[in-house]
Motif scaffolding. Sequence first.
Motif, PDB file in Angstrom:
ATOM      1  N   LEU A 113      11.454  19.257  26.823  1.00 27.82           N
ATOM      2  CA  LEU A 113      11.676  19.237  25.381  1.00 27.82           C
ATOM      3  C   LEU A 113      13.104  19.663  25.088  1.00 27.82           C
ATOM      4  O   LEU A 113      13.570  20.687  25.604  1.00 27.82           O
ATOM      5  CB  LEU A 113      10.685  20.176  24.695  1.00 27.82           C
ATOM      6  CG  LEU A 113      10.850  20.384  23.192  1.00 27.82           C
ATOM      7  CD1 LEU A 113      10.585  19.080  22.442  1.00 27.82           C
ATOM      8  CD2 LEU A 113       9.901  21.482  22.713  1.00 27.82           C
ATOM      9  N   THR A 155      12.682   9.792  22.695  1.00 31.12           N
ATOM     10  CA  THR A 155      11.427  10.364  23.175  1.00 31.12           C
ATOM     11  C   THR A 155      10.582   9.282  23.835  1.00 31.12           C
ATOM     12  O   THR A 155      10.291   8.245  23.243  1.00 31.12           O
ATOM     13  CB  THR A 155      10.655  10.989  22.011  1.00 31.12           C
ATOM     14  OG1 THR A 155      11.402  12.110  21.507  1.00 31.12           O
ATOM     15  CG2 THR A 155       9.279  11.460  22.468  1.00 31.12           C
ATOM     16  N   THR A 211      10.979  14.664  25.509  1.00 31.36           N
ATOM     17  CA  THR A 211      10.688  14.757  24.087  1.00 31.36           C
ATOM     18  C   THR A 211      11.892  15.348  23.371  1.00 31.36           C
ATOM     19  O   THR A 211      12.377  16.423  23.752  1.00 31.36           O
ATOM     20  CB  THR A 211       9.453  15.629  23.833  1.00 31.36           C
ATOM     21  OG1 THR A 211       8.337  15.079  24.547  1.00 31.36           O
ATOM     22  CG2 THR A 211       9.129  15.689  22.346  1.00 31.36           C
ATOM     23  N   SER A 231      13.235  16.689  19.825  1.00 28.98           N
ATOM     24  CA  SER A 231      12.802  17.132  18.501  1.00 28.98           C
ATOM     25  C   SER A 231      13.936  17.010  17.492  1.00 28.98           C
ATOM     26  O   SER A 231      15.100  17.188  17.821  1.00 28.98           O
ATOM     27  CB  SER A 231      12.320  18.577  18.571  1.00 28.98           C
ATOM     28  OG  SER A 231      13.393  19.429  18.947  1.00 28.98           O
TER      29      SER A 231
END
Length: 125
Positions: free
Chosen positions: A11, A91, A122, A124
């Motif tokens: 992430l 992503t 991923t 964000s």
Amino acid sequence: QVQLIESGGGLVQAGGSLTVSCSFSGGPFSAYGMGWFRQAPGQEREFVASTDGNGYDTQYSDSVKGRFTIARDNAKNTIDLQMTSLKPEDTARYYCAASLDYTFAPAMTFNFGYWGQGTQVTVSS
């Protein structure tokens, strides 16, 4: 038998950087063109980047050109995808792939006969 194992996913915030790696075994690494592909949920697997057996020729999708770099180390049998300026649309699950006939179709999934299990990236917002 060729085996590909990806690592390094995770992430990261938008604008950040991440490197995913792939370890190759089971054949003469320099004989294989290598590629990275990605697949987001509900979408088809798409080309990201590829390189020939010596790393001299590289190809990138328009969506990652200038932000991602593919790099192979033939001494270590590894291929990395260095990703910078990441966006939420990056992503996806990232897959490493190998081809014995890279020049035939360096950006097409059908031309890569060996695949890893993938690693999740991923981004964000």
